[in-house]
Design an enzyme around this catalytic site. Structure first.
Site, PDB file in Angstrom:
ATOM      1  N   ASN A   1      12.387 -28.311  21.392  1.00  0.00           N
ATOM      2  CA  ASN A   1      11.781 -27.585  20.276  1.00  0.00           C
ATOM      3  C   ASN A   1      12.226 -28.107  18.913  1.00  0.00           C
ATOM      4  O   ASN A   1      12.219 -27.381  17.919  1.00  0.00           O
ATOM      5  CB  ASN A   1      11.998 -26.074  20.432  1.00  0.00           C
TER       6      ASN A   1
ATOM      7  N   ARG B   1       8.534 -25.944  14.290  1.00  0.00           N
ATOM      8  CA  ARG B   1       8.284 -25.906  15.737  1.00  0.00           C
ATOM      9  C   ARG B   1       6.792 -25.865  16.049  1.00  0.00           C
ATOM     10  O   ARG B   1       6.353 -26.447  17.046  1.00  0.00           O
ATOM     11  CB  ARG B   1       9.049 -24.752  16.359  1.00  0.00           C
TER      12      ARG B   1
ATOM     13  N   TYR C   1      26.816 -25.199  23.075  1.00  0.00           N
ATOM     14  CA  TYR C   1      25.937 -24.170  23.656  1.00  0.00           C
ATOM     15  C   TYR C   1      26.670 -23.259  24.652  1.00  0.00           C
ATOM     16  O   TYR C   1      26.024 -22.632  25.506  1.00  0.00           O
ATOM     17  CB  TYR C   1      24.739 -24.830  24.333  1.00  0.00           C
TER      18      TYR C   1
ATOM     19  N   THR D   1      11.450 -19.843  18.613  1.00  0.00           N
ATOM     20  CA  THR D   1      12.047 -20.762  19.599  1.00  0.00           C
ATOM     21  C   THR D   1      10.979 -21.433  20.446  1.00  0.00           C
ATOM     22  O   THR D   1      11.021 -22.644  20.677  1.00  0.00           O
ATOM     23  CB  THR D   1      13.014 -19.983  20.514  1.00  0.00           C
TER      24      THR D   1
ATOM     25  N   GLU E   1      29.610 -22.991  13.801  1.00  0.00           N
ATOM     26  CA  GLU E   1      28.852 -24.194  14.170  1.00  0.00           C
ATOM     27  C   GLU E   1      29.067 -25.339  13.174  1.00  0.00           C
ATOM     28  O   GLU E   1      29.128 -26.504  13.567  1.00  0.00           O
ATOM     29  CB  GLU E   1      27.364 -23.849  14.291  1.00  0.00           C
TER      30      GLU E   1
ATOM     31  N   HIS F   1      17.473 -27.000  15.953  1.00  0.00           N
ATOM     32  CA  HIS F   1      18.326 -25.833  16.167  1.00  0.00           C
ATOM     33  C   HIS F   1      18.772 -25.330  14.812  1.00  0.00           C
ATOM     34  O   HIS F   1      19.035 -26.126  13.915  1.00  0.00           O
ATOM     35  CB  HIS F   1      19.573 -26.189  16.994  1.00  0.00           C
TER      36      HIS F   1
ATOM     37  N   LYS G   1      16.749 -32.334  16.940  1.00  0.00           N
ATOM     38  CA  LYS G   1      17.000 -32.599  18.364  1.00  0.00           C
ATOM     39  C   LYS G   1      16.387 -33.935  18.823  1.00  0.00           C
ATOM     40  O   LYS G   1      15.550 -34.527  18.123  1.00  0.00           O
ATOM     41  CB  LYS G   1      16.440 -31.431  19.184  1.00  0.00           C
TER      42      LYS G   1
HETATM   43  P1  CMP Z   1      18.168 -23.333  20.251  1.00  0.00           P
HETATM   44  O1  CMP Z   1      17.776 -22.577  19.034  1.00  0.00           O
HETATM   45  O2  CMP Z   1      18.897 -24.610  20.033  1.00  0.00           O
HETATM   46  O3  CMP Z   1      19.083 -22.388  21.167  1.00  0.00           O
HETATM   47  C1  CMP Z   1      19.131 -22.524  22.573  1.00  0.00           C
HETATM   48  C2  CMP Z   1      18.176 -23.534  23.107  1.00  0.00           C
HETATM   49  O4  CMP Z   1      17.911 -23.448  24.493  1.00  0.00           O
HETATM   50  C3  CMP Z   1      16.816 -23.330  22.472  1.00  0.00           C
HETATM   51  O5  CMP Z   1      16.849 -23.667  21.114  1.00  0.00           O
HETATM   52  C4  CMP Z   1      15.963 -24.228  23.375  1.00  0.00           C
HETATM   53  O6  CMP Z   1      16.078 -25.591  23.023  1.00  0.00           O
HETATM   54  C5  CMP Z   1      16.637 -24.060  24.734  1.00  0.00           C
HETATM   55  N1  CMP Z   1      15.869 -23.282  25.703  1.00  0.00           N
HETATM   56  C6  CMP Z   1      15.337 -23.763  26.837  1.00  0.00           C
HETATM   57  N2  CMP Z   1      14.718 -22.809  27.527  1.00  0.00           N
HETATM   58  C7  CMP Z   1      14.855 -21.681  26.833  1.00  0.00           C
HETATM   59  C8  CMP Z   1      14.428 -20.340  27.043  1.00  0.00           C
HETATM   60  N3  CMP Z   1      13.735 -19.966  28.123  1.00  0.00           N
HETATM   61  N4  CMP Z   1      14.755 -19.429  26.083  1.00  0.00           N
HETATM   62  C9  CMP Z   1      15.460 -19.797  24.986  1.00  0.00           C
HETATM   63  N5  CMP Z   1      15.902 -21.053  24.751  1.00  0.00           N
HETATM   64  C10 CMP Z   1      15.586 -21.982  25.662  1.00  0.00           C
END
Ligand code: CMP
Length: 139
Positions: A113, A103, A50, A92, A127, A116, A10
């Site tokens: 974070n 992470r 997304y 996450t 994907e 993905h 990211k």
């Molecule tokens: P990712 O695994 O890419 O999937 C969804 C993304 O939303 C997650 O990683 C984060 O980058 C983002 N995100 C932001 N806020 C939240 C949250 N509260 N819970 C989960 N994902 C979040």
């Protein structure tokens, strides 16, 4: 079974020049990078990717973050690649991520974070097809 999963490094990680360190984590875990490209996502691409999160309160912010700089989209291949990649990434929310995970070491926040990874083999196929032609994946 040997699987493939979609990974994205990211903008928070590309900005801090961490692409190589993230890739080393994947390779050290036995995942092979069988496709990779650095791209600037458009808003439409990020929203489409997304789409499952479209109703979430963080959706708009997430899309803005994902287009705030370049990302590296990748296909990782290996034994149980979907789960293996999730283990290497960690939780996450970096506050909950285990020691040694990407992470834990690199993420700035639950949103920024660093990586993905697909959450299932079924979503991995969707994907991967979102970003790569079959001819771009060289195992
Ligand atoms: P990712 O695994 O890419 O999937 C969804 C993304 O939303 C997650 O990683 C984060 O980058 C983002 N995100 C932001 N806020 C939240 C949250 N509260 N819970 C989960 N994902 C979040």
């Amino acid at each position: 079974a040997v699987e493939r999963t979609l990974s994205i490094i990211k903008p928070d990680a590309t900005r801090r020049n961490l692409t190589g360190k993230v890739n080393a984590k994947f390779e050290d875990a036995g995942l092979r990078i069988v496709a990779q490209k650095r791209v600037q996502l458009t808003k439409a691409q990020a929203e489409g990717f997304y789409a499952v999160h479209a109703a979430r309160p963080f959706f708009g912010s997430l899309v803005d973050f994902m287009i705030s700089g370049p990302v590296v989209v990748q296909v990782l291949e290996g034994e149980g690649a979907v789960l293996k990649n999730r283990d290497v990434m960690g939780a996450t929310n970096p506050a909950n991520a285990a020691e040694g995970t990407i992470r834990k070491e690199f993420a700035e926040s639950i949103e920024a974070n660093s990586v993905h990874g697909s959450d299932s083999a079924e979503n991995a196929a969707i994907e991967i097809a979102y970003f790569f032609a079959q001819t771009e994946i060289v195992g």
